[in-house]
Design a protein around this motif. Structure first.
Motif: not given
Length: 313
Positions: A21-28
């Protein structure tokens, strides 16, 4: 993340961290970083800055403006203050002196300080101490306009436990509470670390915590400070600190945050922290994620928005 199991980092990150989920936050898309989220306060605003100097000026102006507004309103102001970021203080001093704002109505509360396990802190004249940093960067340069010495509070073992009652009394007298902050590599606010969340049965119980003496710091917090404050000298960074907790900084009437963690040549340490703060949603394992739920501004370097992809330096 596929290599984590069985590595030396297995069990190193806080158990409540959802790494995917943290990684997804950084993918925008970087252009979307300021898009309001459902959990943001209606008066919370990220503010992009092209360079560190711009961030320092804007953040310093914001601090000085809050001090001036409270003075003009005849209201006391309690401020929880960080020793990092620091560049905004010289500009806060500049504006306050230009406007001739007497700061005798201000009560300063340093949010943290290096300590040992019993809460004993570095001497106030040690260049590595936060008290020394604040006296040199803010209180001293204000000269005759400065905050009275009796209204400067530092996170020592004897002073920190009194913060909650002092701030409560000031609020009873009509004061507002302003928190100025940076965001740590480990998503901490002050030195309130993510792994503390494992000690509490509920968010409500976590929110009640006003401070901690001799807090155990995460290794990545120590390494971040080796880079940002000790010129890489890990051997000089204390492994513990005294710190305020969410029971104080989440009482804030307004917040002023700063993310200036770019190192040059494309290197940085704070992009993940910034994106996770703005996208994850409030979670006790990620203390900074609560800050967008409060009114105020978060100044950040545009570079930190990314894109956060690999670039070999």
């Amino acid at each position: 993340m596929q290599t984590l199991k069985g590595s030396l980092l297995e069990g190193f990150y806080p158990e409540g961290w959802d790494m995917e989920r943290i990684d997804q936050c950084c993918s925008h898309d970087p252009a979307s970083i300021e898009e309001p989220q459902d959990f943001w306060h209606a008066e919370f605003q990220p503010v992009s800055c092209d360079e560190v100097q711009e961030l320092d000026v804007k953040m310093g102006h914001e601090i000085a403006s809050e001090i001036r507004k409270s003075r003009d309103a005849g209201r006391k102001l309690a401020i929880i203050l960080p020793a990092g970021p620091m560049g905004m203080y010289k500009w806060a001093v500049y504006f306050l002196k230009e406007w001739q704002v007497d700061c005798s109505h201000v009560h300063g509360f340093n949010m943290d300080e290096w300590s040992d396990g019993e809460g004993r802190t570095l001497p106030s004249d040690n260049p590595g101490s936060f008290q020394y940093a604040m006296e040199q960067a803010f209180y001293g340069p204000l000269g005759a306009l400065t905050v009275p010495a009796s209204q400067r509070n530092f996170a020592t073992a004897d002073q920190l436990p009194s913060y909650a009652s002092k701030i409560a009394k000031l609020k009873e007298e009509g004061a507002e509470l302003l928190t100025v902050f940076g965001i740590g590599r480990m998503l901490h606010i002050a030195f309130w670390e993510p792994h503390f969340a494992g000690e509490f049965d509920s968010e409500a119980q976590w929110r009640e915590q006003t401070h901690r003496i001799g807090a155990k710091l995460h290794p990545l917090t120590i390494e971040q400070n080796a880079i940002t404050s000790f010129k890489s000298r890990t051997t000089h960074v204390p492994c513990r600190a005294n710190t305020v907790g969410p029971g104080l900084f989440l009482q804030s009437d307004r917040i002023i945050g700063g993310c200036d963690g770019a190192l040059g040549r494309g290197m940085q340490w704070q992009g993940l922290s910034l994106w996770t703060t703005l996208r994850y949603g409030p979670d006790t394992w990620l203390p900074s994620t609560f800050m967008p739920t409060l009114p105020g501004k978060l100044f950040y370097l545009k570079e930190l928005a990314g894109p956060l992809h690999a670039e070999i330096n």
